[in-house]
Design a protein around this motif. Structure first.
Motif, PDB file in Angstrom:
ATOM      1  N   UNK A 188       9.532 -69.613  39.901  1.00  0.00           N
ATOM      2  CA  UNK A 188       9.770 -70.264  38.714  1.00  0.00           C
ATOM      3  C   UNK A 188       9.548 -69.607  37.432  1.00  0.00           C
ATOM      4  N   UNK A 189      10.905 -69.698  36.796  1.00  0.00           N
ATOM      5  CA  UNK A 189      10.571 -68.863  35.339  1.00  0.00           C
ATOM      6  C   UNK A 189       9.797 -69.677  34.519  1.00  0.00           C
ATOM      7  N   UNK A 190      10.271 -70.808  34.435  1.00  0.00           N
ATOM      8  CA  UNK A 190       9.483 -71.876  33.854  1.00  0.00           C
ATOM      9  C   UNK A 190       9.633 -73.290  34.423  1.00  0.00           C
ATOM     10  N   UNK A 191       9.544 -74.388  33.869  1.00  0.00           N
ATOM     11  CA  UNK A 191       9.731 -75.782  34.430  1.00  0.00           C
ATOM     12  C   UNK A 191      11.345 -75.795  34.771  1.00  0.00           C
ATOM     13  N   UNK A 192      11.712 -75.498  33.922  1.00  0.00           N
ATOM     14  CA  UNK A 192      13.396 -75.903  33.967  1.00  0.00           C
ATOM     15  C   UNK A 192      14.258 -74.803  34.955  1.00  0.00           C
ATOM     16  N   UNK A 193      13.632 -73.629  35.110  1.00  0.00           N
ATOM     17  CA  UNK A 193      14.444 -72.518  35.832  1.00  0.00           C
ATOM     18  C   UNK A 193      13.775 -72.234  37.044  1.00  0.00           C
ATOM     19  N   UNK A 194      14.470 -72.562  38.138  1.00  0.00           N
ATOM     20  CA  UNK A 194      13.987 -71.930  39.379  1.00  0.00           C
ATOM     21  C   UNK A 194      15.060 -70.720  39.939  1.00  0.00           C
TER      22      UNK A 194
ATOM     23  N   UNK B 281      17.955 -74.938  42.971  1.00  0.00           N
ATOM     24  CA  UNK B 281      17.750 -73.630  42.487  1.00  0.00           C
ATOM     25  C   UNK B 281      18.947 -73.368  41.610  1.00  0.00           C
ATOM     26  N   UNK B 282      18.559 -73.242  40.284  1.00  0.00           N
ATOM     27  CA  UNK B 282      19.734 -73.031  39.244  1.00  0.00           C
ATOM     28  C   UNK B 282      19.874 -71.632  38.747  1.00  0.00           C
ATOM     29  N   UNK B 283      19.334 -70.774  39.141  1.00  0.00           N
ATOM     30  CA  UNK B 283      19.769 -69.336  38.892  1.00  0.00           C
ATOM     31  C   UNK B 283      19.642 -68.462  40.054  1.00  0.00           C
TER      32      UNK B 283
END
Length: 302
Positions: free
Chosen positions: A240-246, A280-282
């Motif tokens: 996790x980079x932050x809550x939004x970005x996995x 997973x979005x990135x």
């Protein structure tokens, strides 16, 4: 290298946090004055907790603002992890406050004091209203953001603490049970320890770039290996980079020596699987073919 970004962000309302800061500053001042006048440790404990909340909310507010700053050549991720740091610090403050309250409650239990219960009752009602309203405003944001969750937990536990103080004030007023003040303080403190340690654990896992608990790397591999043209997925990192970005990055051994355009077709299928099945979005994939490496293990510490 294939690179994919799929955002599905929840918009967090920073103005709700700012309003909560103002409300909690007012209630903190009122409870400190009331606690000193009434002699109630529970009320002073609630005031101390509220004050820690004001500091935590301010920290959360500025972390939220920082997280919105654009990335640059010097900060390629921007300040997106600022909110994780805020959640980590807020968790620690919850635990410290809880330990302080435990000490105070035990000490007061053996040395009970007369308490002006009338003032305790009215200030606890004020605390319930203020903290309840503040927590309600942040509830939706808390479901989607760890930083906002840390702020929400501070406010929600404050509301519960005020309810406990109200009950104690009524018992002291009508039954003269002044020892209840210490018991309620201890209960509040134990609850703070539980939620504080849970938040500390989650924020630490994210800061340390641990694989999210809901992700099974072996399941990811099995799903990707079903795609035609894929030989082996290895060198995998998920975090996790932050809550939004996995994020996921990995090396992909292809079955054939493909053109870039042909690899793009495989990459699109991988992106679809990883986003729809694992959120997973990135995604960053390094394609390989017959490349000699010391290790092609699933996990490699670079």
């Amino acid at each position: 290298m294939g690179n994919h970004h799929n955002h599905n962000h929840h918009t967090v309302e920073g103005k709700n946090l700012l309003f909560s800061i103002v409300l909690n500053l007012v209630i903190t001042i009122a409870q400190v004055i009331g606690g000193l006048i009434s002699g109630s440790l529970a009320l002073l404990s609630d005031a101390l907790h509220n004050f820690s909340d004001v500091l935590s909310l301010v920290f959360s507010f500025f972390a939220h603002k920082l997280s919105k700053k654009k990335a640059s050549v010097n900060q390629t991720f921007g300040y997106k992890r600022a909110e994780l740091i805020a959640a980590f610090v807020n968790a620690i403050t919850l635990i410290i406050v809880a330990l302080f309250l435990v000490y105070g409650a035990i000490e007061r239990f053996f040395n009970p004091q007369h308490i002006e219960s009338e003032l305790v009752i009215w200030l606890s009602i004020l605390g319930i209203v203020v903290n309840g309203l503040s927590a309600f405003m942040l509830k939706n944001d808390a479901d989607n953001n760890l930083n906002m969750k840390s702020a929400y937990l501070h406010l929600f536990t404050d509301m519960l603490a005020s309810v406990a103080v109200l009950v104690g004030g009524l018992l002291m007023k009508y039954l003269q049970w002044f020892w209840v003040d210490s018991v309620l303080t201890l209960v509040i403190a134990l609850y703070l320890l539980v939620v504080g340690f849970d938040l500390l654990k989650k924020s630490t896992q994210m800061l340390m770039l641990f694989t999210p608990t809901h992700i099974d790397v072996n399941t990811i591999i099995n799903e990707v290996h079903k795609i035609t043209g894929v030989n082996k997925l290895h060198h995998i990192h998920v975090w996790h980079l932050n809550d939004d970005e996995l994020h996921l990055e990995a090396h992909l051994e292809c079955q054939e020596d493909l053109k870039v355009s042909e690899f793009n077709t495989i990459l699109q299928q991988i992106e679809h699987v990883l986003f729809n099945k694992f959120q997973i979005n990135h995604i960053n994939i390094q394609p390989e073919y017959n490349r000699e490496e010391e290790s092609k293990d699933i996990i490699v510490q670079d």
